[in-house]
Design a protein around this motif. Structure first.
Motif, PDB file in Angstrom:
ATOM      1  N   ARG A 151       0.835  -1.211   0.000  1.00  0.00           N
ATOM      2  CA  ARG A 151       0.000   0.000   0.000  1.00  0.00           C
ATOM      3  C   ARG A 151       0.866   1.257   0.000  1.00  0.00           C
ATOM      4  O   ARG A 151       0.579   2.228  -0.697  1.00  0.00           O
ATOM      5  CB  ARG A 151      -0.927  -0.001   1.209  1.00  0.00           C
ATOM      6  CG  ARG A 151      -2.004  -1.052   1.147  1.00  0.00           C
ATOM      7  CD  ARG A 151      -3.057  -0.853   2.228  1.00  0.00           C
ATOM      8  NE  ARG A 151      -2.509  -0.742   3.555  1.00  0.00           N
ATOM      9  CZ  ARG A 151      -2.388  -1.732   4.424  1.00  0.00           C
ATOM     10  NH1 ARG A 151      -2.789  -2.934   4.082  1.00  0.00           N
ATOM     11  NH2 ARG A 151      -1.889  -1.529   5.626  1.00  0.00           N
ATOM     12  N   LYS A 210       2.071   6.356  -7.182  1.00  0.00           N
ATOM     13  CA  LYS A 210       0.915   6.914  -7.886  1.00  0.00           C
ATOM     14  C   LYS A 210       1.293   8.224  -8.574  1.00  0.00           C
ATOM     15  O   LYS A 210       0.955   8.454  -9.725  1.00  0.00           O
ATOM     16  CB  LYS A 210      -0.227   7.143  -6.899  1.00  0.00           C
ATOM     17  CG  LYS A 210      -1.501   7.608  -7.531  1.00  0.00           C
ATOM     18  CD  LYS A 210      -2.589   7.714  -6.475  1.00  0.00           C
ATOM     19  CE  LYS A 210      -3.893   8.138  -7.092  1.00  0.00           C
ATOM     20  NZ  LYS A 210      -4.943   8.264  -6.077  1.00  0.00           N
ATOM     21  N   ALA A 266       0.982   4.041  -3.060  1.00  0.00           N
ATOM     22  CA  ALA A 266       0.710   5.466  -2.833  1.00  0.00           C
ATOM     23  C   ALA A 266       1.884   6.318  -3.302  1.00  0.00           C
ATOM     24  O   ALA A 266       1.690   7.382  -3.900  1.00  0.00           O
ATOM     25  CB  ALA A 266       0.434   5.709  -1.351  1.00  0.00           C
ATOM     26  N   ARG A 267       3.098   5.865  -3.054  1.00  0.00           N
ATOM     27  CA  ARG A 267       4.281   6.627  -3.459  1.00  0.00           C
ATOM     28  C   ARG A 267       4.412   6.661  -4.977  1.00  0.00           C
ATOM     29  O   ARG A 267       4.766   7.682  -5.564  1.00  0.00           O
ATOM     30  CB  ARG A 267       5.524   6.009  -2.843  1.00  0.00           C
ATOM     31  CG  ARG A 267       6.797   6.774  -3.159  1.00  0.00           C
ATOM     32  CD  ARG A 267       8.011   6.102  -2.600  1.00  0.00           C
ATOM     33  NE  ARG A 267       7.950   6.018  -1.147  1.00  0.00           N
ATOM     34  CZ  ARG A 267       8.778   5.296  -0.416  1.00  0.00           C
ATOM     35  NH1 ARG A 267       9.732   4.600  -0.984  1.00  0.00           N
ATOM     36  NH2 ARG A 267       8.668   5.253   0.890  1.00  0.00           N
TER      37      ARG A 267
END
Length: 85
Positions: free
Chosen positions: A29, A36, A33-34
């Motif tokens: 996760r 994205k 997120a990083r």
């Protein structure tokens, strides 16, 4: 561990593995997120074949230097050990 506990554990594992949706790990996760906004660039699995061919000679030089240093340390320690005080 008793047989009943073993059966319960096997049931729990079968139930968990049979889940329709599996939640990603915390690391997955975090990386999602990083990446994205800033996806990572491509990273080769192995170095280029030319790179390996050119470093073949230097590996022998490195080995000779390391063995030479080890021999020098052994000789120095032997000299210091047998030297009269």
């Amino acid at each position: 561990m008793s047989e009943r506990d073993e059966e319960k554990r096997e049931f729990d594992l079968a139930w968990a593995e049979g889940a329709e949706h599996k939640e990603p790990s915390a690391r997955a996760r975090m990386l999602a997120a990083r990446w994205k906004d800033n996806p990572p660039g491509p990273v080769p699995f192995r170095p280029e074949p030319d790179h390996r061919a050119s470093s073949g000679r230097s590996s022998w030089v490195s080995t000779a230097v390391v063995l030479g240093c080890v021999a020098a340390v052994i000789l120095l320690l032997g000299y210091l050990n047998f030297r009269p005080y």
